[in-house]
Design a protein around this motif. Structure first.
Motif, PDB file in Angstrom:
ATOM      1  N   ILE A 191     -18.420   7.253  22.383  1.00 29.45           N
ATOM      2  CA  ILE A 191     -18.485   7.257  23.522  1.00 29.45           C
ATOM      3  C   ILE A 191     -19.850   6.753  24.069  1.00 29.45           C
ATOM      4  O   ILE A 191     -19.728   6.120  25.305  1.00 29.45           O
ATOM      5  CB  ILE A 191     -18.429   8.666  23.901  1.00 29.45           C
ATOM      6  CG1 ILE A 191     -17.098   9.373  23.763  1.00 29.45           C
ATOM      7  CG2 ILE A 191     -18.803   9.234  25.632  1.00 29.45           C
ATOM      8  CD1 ILE A 191     -16.768  10.707  24.018  1.00 29.45           C
ATOM      9  N   LEU A 192     -20.917   7.055  23.438  1.00 34.62           N
ATOM     10  CA  LEU A 192     -22.276   6.640  23.707  1.00 34.62           C
ATOM     11  C   LEU A 192     -22.265   4.875  23.840  1.00 34.62           C
ATOM     12  O   LEU A 192     -22.620   4.186  24.789  1.00 34.62           O
ATOM     13  CB  LEU A 192     -23.341   7.057  23.051  1.00 34.62           C
ATOM     14  CG  LEU A 192     -23.569   8.778  23.354  1.00 34.62           C
ATOM     15  CD1 LEU A 192     -24.834   9.224  22.430  1.00 34.62           C
ATOM     16  CD2 LEU A 192     -24.112   8.834  24.698  1.00 34.62           C
ATOM     17  N   PHE A 193     -21.772   4.717  22.651  1.00 33.92           N
ATOM     18  CA  PHE A 193     -21.770   3.206  22.645  1.00 33.92           C
ATOM     19  C   PHE A 193     -20.817   2.347  23.523  1.00 33.92           C
ATOM     20  O   PHE A 193     -21.234   1.358  24.107  1.00 33.92           O
ATOM     21  CB  PHE A 193     -21.332   2.723  20.997  1.00 33.92           C
ATOM     22  CG  PHE A 193     -21.024   1.257  20.642  1.00 33.92           C
ATOM     23  CD1 PHE A 193     -22.291   0.524  20.525  1.00 33.92           C
ATOM     24  CD2 PHE A 193     -20.026   0.753  20.791  1.00 33.92           C
ATOM     25  CE1 PHE A 193     -22.367  -0.617  20.055  1.00 33.92           C
ATOM     26  CE2 PHE A 193     -19.851  -0.450  20.375  1.00 33.92           C
ATOM     27  CZ  PHE A 193     -20.990  -1.382  20.109  1.00 33.92           C
ATOM     28  N   ALA A 194     -19.819   2.905  23.711  1.00 28.26           N
ATOM     29  CA  ALA A 194     -18.712   2.257  24.599  1.00 28.26           C
ATOM     30  C   ALA A 194     -19.041   2.281  26.053  1.00 28.26           C
ATOM     31  O   ALA A 194     -18.948   1.475  26.647  1.00 28.26           O
ATOM     32  CB  ALA A 194     -17.259   2.695  24.304  1.00 28.26           C
ATOM     33  N   GLY A 195     -19.488   3.534  26.269  1.00 30.84           N
ATOM     34  CA  GLY A 195     -20.072   3.850  27.733  1.00 30.84           C
ATOM     35  C   GLY A 195     -21.246   3.188  28.200  1.00 30.84           C
ATOM     36  O   GLY A 195     -21.202   2.935  29.381  1.00 30.84           O
ATOM     37  N   TYR A 236     -22.672  -1.815  36.137  1.00 26.84           N
ATOM     38  CA  TYR A 236     -22.867  -0.960  37.407  1.00 26.84           C
ATOM     39  C   TYR A 236     -24.055  -0.402  37.788  1.00 26.84           C
ATOM     40  O   TYR A 236     -24.585  -0.425  38.740  1.00 26.84           O
ATOM     41  CB  TYR A 236     -21.738   0.174  37.026  1.00 26.84           C
ATOM     42  CG  TYR A 236     -20.507  -0.301  37.094  1.00 26.84           C
ATOM     43  CD1 TYR A 236     -19.609  -0.900  38.164  1.00 26.84           C
ATOM     44  CD2 TYR A 236     -19.705  -0.381  35.952  1.00 26.84           C
ATOM     45  CE1 TYR A 236     -18.414  -1.520  38.105  1.00 26.84           C
ATOM     46  CE2 TYR A 236     -18.442  -0.831  35.750  1.00 26.84           C
ATOM     47  CZ  TYR A 236     -17.727  -1.307  36.969  1.00 26.84           C
ATOM     48  OH  TYR A 236     -16.574  -1.895  36.897  1.00 26.84           O
ATOM     49  N   LEU A 237     -24.679   0.017  36.618  1.00 24.35           N
ATOM     50  CA  LEU A 237     -26.100   0.341  36.666  1.00 24.35           C
ATOM     51  C   LEU A 237     -27.201  -0.556  37.079  1.00 24.35           C
ATOM     52  O   LEU A 237     -28.151  -0.162  38.099  1.00 24.35           O
ATOM     53  CB  LEU A 237     -26.749   1.094  35.492  1.00 24.35           C
ATOM     54  CG  LEU A 237     -25.977   2.591  35.091  1.00 24.35           C
ATOM     55  CD1 LEU A 237     -26.418   2.833  33.851  1.00 24.35           C
ATOM     56  CD2 LEU A 237     -26.120   3.444  36.235  1.00 24.35           C
ATOM     57  N   ILE A 238     -27.006  -1.926  36.696  1.00 26.91           N
ATOM     58  CA  ILE A 238     -27.612  -2.890  36.969  1.00 26.91           C
ATOM     59  C   ILE A 238     -27.473  -3.295  38.386  1.00 26.91           C
ATOM     60  O   ILE A 238     -28.519  -3.446  39.017  1.00 26.91           O
ATOM     61  CB  ILE A 238     -27.558  -4.064  36.117  1.00 26.91           C
ATOM     62  CG1 ILE A 238     -28.058  -3.970  34.681  1.00 26.91           C
ATOM     63  CG2 ILE A 238     -28.146  -5.357  36.519  1.00 26.91           C
ATOM     64  CD1 ILE A 238     -27.711  -4.802  33.461  1.00 26.91           C
ATOM     65  N   THR A 239     -26.408  -3.312  39.110  1.00 26.15           N
ATOM     66  CA  THR A 239     -26.128  -3.706  40.293  1.00 26.15           C
ATOM     67  C   THR A 239     -26.679  -2.698  41.293  1.00 26.15           C
ATOM     68  O   THR A 239     -27.087  -3.195  42.225  1.00 26.15           O
ATOM     69  CB  THR A 239     -24.448  -3.727  40.430  1.00 26.15           C
ATOM     70  OG1 THR A 239     -23.861  -4.713  39.502  1.00 26.15           O
ATOM     71  CG2 THR A 239     -24.031  -4.074  41.812  1.00 26.15           C
TER      72      THR A 239
END
Length: 70
Positions: free
Chosen positions: A49-53, A60-63
């Motif tokens: 979950i951490l790797f794929a997430g 999205y966070l960068i945007t």
């Protein structure tokens, strides 16, 4: 002209791969060649979950960061 060179290269490549397989194989245990432990299913699920997430959430966070900059 290239035939002896090709023969030597082919034999050298075959020897290298044979030695690699002999020296790095430990009997065909599933998951032994993975860089993480697969025996604990909950830890494996969390890591997945951490790797794929992180890969999916990154753009999205960068945007969001770019839009909130002044």
């Amino acid at each position: 002209m290239f035939s002896p060179l090709a023969r030597i290269s082919n034999k050298l490549g075959r020897n290298v791969m044979t030695n690699f397989v002999r020296n790095h194989s430990h009997g065909g245990v599933p998951g032994e060649n993975l860089p993480f432990d697969i025996t604990n299913r909950y830890k494996l699920t969390l890591y997945f979950i951490l790797f794929a997430g992180s890969g999916l959430a990154g753009p999205y966070l960068i945007t969001r960061h770019q839009l909130l900059k002044k």
